[in-house]
Design a protein around this motif. Structure first.
Motif, mmCIF file in Angstrom:
data_model
loop_
_atom_site.group_PDB
_atom_site.id
_atom_site.type_symbol
_atom_site.label_atom_id
_atom_site.label_comp_id
_atom_site.label_asym_id
_atom_site.label_seq_id
_atom_site.Cartn_x
_atom_site.Cartn_y
_atom_site.Cartn_z
ATOM 1 N N ASP A 1 0.835 -1.215 0.000
ATOM 2 C CA ASP A 1 0.000 0.000 0.000
ATOM 3 C C ASP A 1 0.868 1.264 0.000
ATOM 4 O O ASP A 1 0.342 2.381 0.014
ATOM 5 N N PHE A 2 2.202 1.078 0.020
ATOM 6 C CA PHE A 2 3.182 2.172 -0.054
ATOM 7 C C PHE A 2 3.063 3.164 1.112
ATOM 8 O O PHE A 2 3.524 4.298 1.017
ATOM 9 N N GLN A 3 2.495 2.692 2.222
ATOM 10 C CA GLN A 3 2.394 3.540 3.415
ATOM 11 C C GLN A 3 3.479 3.214 4.443
ATOM 12 O O GLN A 3 3.796 4.040 5.304
ATOM 13 N N ASP A 4 4.014 1.999 4.381
ATOM 14 C CA ASP A 4 4.999 1.534 5.363
ATOM 15 C C ASP A 4 4.517 1.780 6.797
ATOM 16 O O ASP A 4 5.278 2.254 7.664
ATOM 17 N N THR A 5 3.263 1.465 7.037
ATOM 18 C CA THR A 5 2.694 1.611 8.381
ATOM 19 C C THR A 5 3.350 0.600 9.318
ATOM 20 O O THR A 5 3.286 -0.610 9.084
ATOM 21 N N LEU A 6 3.980 1.094 10.379
ATOM 22 C CA LEU A 6 4.708 0.214 11.292
ATOM 23 C C LEU A 6 3.764 -0.594 12.165
ATOM 24 O O LEU A 6 2.750 -0.088 12.662
ATOM 25 N N HIS A 7 4.134 -1.863 12.371
ATOM 26 C CA HIS A 7 3.382 -2.694 13.304
ATOM 27 C C HIS A 7 3.704 -2.274 14.731
ATOM 28 O O HIS A 7 4.802 -1.777 15.025
ATOM 29 N N GLU A 8 2.766 -2.482 15.624
ATOM 30 C CA GLU A 8 2.921 -2.043 17.017
ATOM 31 C C GLU A 8 4.096 -2.723 17.725
ATOM 32 O O GLU A 8 4.649 -2.185 18.699
ATOM 33 N N SER A 9 4.490 -3.890 17.245
ATOM 34 C CA SER A 9 5.590 -4.627 17.884
ATOM 35 C C SER A 9 6.958 -4.033 17.570
ATOM 36 O O SER A 9 7.952 -4.363 18.230
ATOM 37 N N VAL A 10 7.022 -3.152 16.556
ATOM 38 C CA VAL A 10 8.306 -2.562 16.154
ATOM 39 C C VAL A 10 8.594 -1.363 17.053
ATOM 40 O O VAL A 10 8.122 -0.254 16.825
ATOM 41 N N ARG A 11 9.367 -1.611 18.074
ATOM 42 C CA ARG A 11 9.734 -0.549 19.017
ATOM 43 C C ARG A 11 11.111 -0.859 19.598
ATOM 44 O O ARG A 11 11.494 -2.028 19.722
ATOM 45 N N PRO A 12 11.872 0.166 19.952
ATOM 46 C CA PRO A 12 13.221 -0.055 20.485
ATOM 47 C C PRO A 12 13.202 -0.886 21.761
ATOM 48 O O PRO A 12 12.274 -0.782 22.576
ATOM 49 N N HIS A 13 14.244 -1.707 21.911
ATOM 50 C CA HIS A 13 14.363 -2.543 23.105
ATOM 51 C C HIS A 13 15.387 -1.998 24.094
ATOM 52 O O HIS A 13 15.618 -2.611 25.138
ATOM 53 N N GLY A 14 16.008 -0.872 23.765
ATOM 54 C CA GLY A 14 17.035 -0.329 24.636
ATOM 55 C C GLY A 14 18.407 -0.510 24.010
ATOM 56 O O GLY A 14 18.588 -0.321 22.813
ATOM 57 N N SER A 15 19.363 -0.911 24.811
ATOM 58 C CA SER A 15 20.726 -1.140 24.329
ATOM 59 C C SER A 15 21.213 -2.482 24.839
ATOM 60 O O SER A 15 20.637 -3.065 25.772
ATOM 61 N N ALA A 16 22.275 -2.972 24.222
ATOM 62 C CA ALA A 16 22.832 -4.252 24.656
ATOM 63 C C ALA A 16 23.260 -4.198 26.121
ATOM 64 O O ALA A 16 23.137 -5.191 26.845
ATOM 65 N N GLU A 17 23.737 -3.031 26.551
ATOM 66 C CA GLU A 17 24.193 -2.892 27.942
ATOM 67 C C GLU A 17 23.047 -3.021 28.935
ATOM 68 O O GLU A 17 23.231 -3.484 30.055
ATOM 69 N N SER A 18 21.842 -2.614 28.511
ATOM 70 C CA SER A 18 20.698 -2.630 29.434
ATOM 71 C C SER A 18 19.929 -3.943 29.406
ATOM 72 O O SER A 18 18.988 -4.123 30.179
ATOM 73 N N LEU A 19 20.317 -4.871 28.523
ATOM 74 C CA LEU A 19 19.593 -6.128 28.362
ATOM 75 C C LEU A 19 20.442 -7.298 28.835
ATOM 76 O O LEU A 19 21.677 -7.256 28.809
ATOM 77 N N SER A 20 19.773 -8.360 29.247
ATOM 78 C CA SER A 20 20.490 -9.587 29.596
ATOM 79 C C SER A 20 20.792 -10.371 28.319
ATOM 80 O O SER A 20 20.199 -10.126 27.264
ATOM 81 N N GLY A 21 21.697 -11.333 28.418
ATOM 82 C CA GLY A 21 22.004 -12.169 27.270
ATOM 83 C C GLY A 21 20.787 -12.927 26.778
ATOM 84 O O GLY A 21 20.566 -13.061 25.565
ATOM 85 N N ALA A 22 19.961 -13.409 27.715
ATOM 86 C CA ALA A 22 18.753 -14.150 27.346
ATOM 87 C C ALA A 22 17.769 -13.240 26.619
ATOM 88 O O ALA A 22 17.110 -13.663 25.652
ATOM 89 N N GLU A 23 17.668 -11.989 27.052
ATOM 90 C CA GLU A 23 16.764 -11.045 26.380
ATOM 91 C C GLU A 23 17.242 -10.738 24.963
ATOM 92 O O GLU A 23 16.432 -10.660 24.030
ATOM 93 N N ILE A 24 18.549 -10.579 24.798
ATOM 94 C CA ILE A 24 19.095 -10.316 23.462
ATOM 95 C C ILE A 24 18.831 -11.509 22.535
ATOM 96 O O ILE A 24 18.411 -11.337 21.389
ATOM 97 N N SER A 25 19.048 -12.705 23.036
ATOM 98 C CA SER A 25 18.802 -13.900 22.233
ATOM 99 C C SER A 25 17.340 -13.998 21.824
ATOM 100 O O SER A 25 17.019 -14.356 20.679
ATOM 101 N N SER A 26 16.434 -13.640 22.723
ATOM 102 C CA SER A 26 15.005 -13.661 22.419
ATOM 103 C C SER A 26 14.654 -12.622 21.349
ATOM 104 O O SER A 26 13.859 -12.895 20.441
#
Length: 437
Positions: free
Chosen positions: A101-126
């Motif tokens: 549709d050429f709108q590139d409407t983002l899905h609600e799940s597309v959102r920043p997760h933070g940074s690698a420093e703020s996440l656990s290894g298990a969270e990054i793998s997920s």
């Protein structure tokens, strides 16, 4: 200290046509085709139906199989069909077709997760799993599976920037234009494996990329080391890269984790960083479009699911009727009989060659020169493997460890008799795998 590996060849790298050309963004086409098998492992099952409206980044196919990777919409629009469609592997396979549709409407799940420093290894793998990230060097092994199989075993993380195949410069341009993403993805993988050190290995014919990455690393920080490799094909193959960087030999039939190593491409590291910092799953990749039959070779950032023909159109079309079109490089690429097939996660290059590159023989004949043996990087005996393959003596091929063949093409490249060596070994490996099942 760098170590060498046995065998290998020195083909003309043919990279000059595109190595100085910045990545151009190719507009998304009117219709996207997303195969359900863009990875090694079980194919996905659709999560949408014909007529559904989908958004950019939405997960549209998945499976609970242990070795698999989800598929995401690379545009927003409407599901036009779910049907069998030409696949770059030469078959027809189930795919989800989306009208853009050429709108590139983002899905609600597309959102920043933070940074690698703020996440656990298990969270990054997920995050990596949910983003559908696979090995972007061509193998398409699901990245989260490689991570899980190496946890508590890996002491050396290697980021592969060798890009040893002729013509291909997509990784080189990523290193030149997105070095911060590569470093970010590397640090994320270090966090996953609980490592304090990592190596980014790059061949010596890419000195500007080496300088570019070194320039953004803090001088006092030695946690990420840039290593310059000798230029030799297939330097970028996992086992050869491990040998060059660490001196360790991966045993036959084993994975890199068996010797404490994990290898990821620079493109994969870049995709990991984007998934963490933006939330965008793997919906695009950089593709080199080159070859003697291409009018204006380029590096293109392409939505996954774009028809292959659109890439040639963006490169000014074809200057002559190609004798062969390959997805991937000339050494390990897959011939493409149908340009309606789409770009998939494995597509790092699309090459078209004219008649002058057709070095084939109507009567291939082995002259017992032994060159194939001397260049094999896996210490195999291609001359005997070929002989037994021609006689369909599969058990003899198995005894000669044909399964360890990485299909690099070094033997075929150097063979003066123009034997179809790699094709024979690939067929035998498929027959042995089928018999095992």
């Amino acid at each position: 200290m760098l170590h060498g590996f046995r065998g290998g060849i020195h083909p003309d790298d043919k990279k000059s046509a595109t190595e100085q050309k910045p990545i151009e963004v190719l507009a998304a086409p009117e219709r996207i085709i997303l195969p359900l098998n863009m990875h090694i492992g079980a194919p996905c099952q659709p999560l949408v139906a014909v007529g559904d409206t989908v958004k950019l980044g939405q997960k549209i196919a998945d499976t609970q199989a242990p070795v698999s990777s989800p598929v995401h919409a690379s545009v927003s629009g409407r599901v036009a069909a779910i049907e069998s469609y030409p696949h770059p592997n030469g078959s027809k396979s189930p795919a989800i077709l989306i009208d853009n549709d050429f709108q590139d409407t983002l899905h609600e799940s597309v959102r920043p997760h933070g940074s690698a420093e703020s996440l656990s290894g298990a969270e990054i793998s997920s995050i990596i799993h949910e983003a559908g990230i696979v090995g972007l060097g061509g193998a398409t092994f699901p990245t989260h599976v490689k991570i899980s199989s190496g946890l508590s075993k890996v002491d050396t993380l290697i980021i592969n920037g060798a890009e040893c195949e002729p013509y291909i410069t997509s990784d080189f341009r990523i290193m030149m234009e997105y070095p911060e993403e590569i470093i970010g993805g590397t640090r994320a993988l270090m966090k996953v494996f609980s490592l304090q050190k990592a190596v980014i290995a790059i061949e010596s014919n890419k000195l500007p990329a080496i300088a570019r990455l070194r320039a953004i690393l803090p001088r006092q920080d030695d946690s990420i080391r840039i290593v310059t490799l000798h230029t030799r094909y297939p330097q970028g193959a996992e086992k050869q890269l491990i040998r060059s960087v660490t001196g360790r030999e991966v045993p036959p039939g084993e994975l890199p984790a068996a010797v404490g190593c994990a290898v990821f491409s620079v493109a994969t590291a870049s995709a990991i960083h984007r998934a963490i910092t933006t939330g965008m799953p793997l919906v695009r990749r950089v593709v080199t479009v080159s070859g003697s039959a291409v009018s204006n070779p380029k590096n293109l950032q392409v939505r996954i699911g774009t028809p292959l023909a659109a890439l040639f159109d963006a490169a000014g079309g074809l200057r002559e009727q190609p004798e062969k079109v390959l997805m991937g490089g000339p050494m390990m690429g897959v011939a493409q009989p149908d340009l309606t097939a789409p770009v998939i996660k494995a597509t790092n290059a699309l090459l078209a060659f004219g008649k002058k590159e057709q070095a084939v023989s109507a009567h291939p004949t082995c002259i017992r020169c032994g060159k194939c043996v001397s260049v094999c990087p896996m210490n195999l005996m291609p001359i005997y493997m070929y002989m037994y393959a021609q006689k369909n003596q599969l058990d003899e091929c198995r005894k000669l460890n044909v399964a360890d063949c990485i299909e690099c093409g070094s033997c075929s490249y150097t063979c003066p008799g123009r034997l179809y060596l790699v094709q024979s070994f690939r067929t035998v490996k498929q027959q042995l795998a089928a018999a095992k099942k």
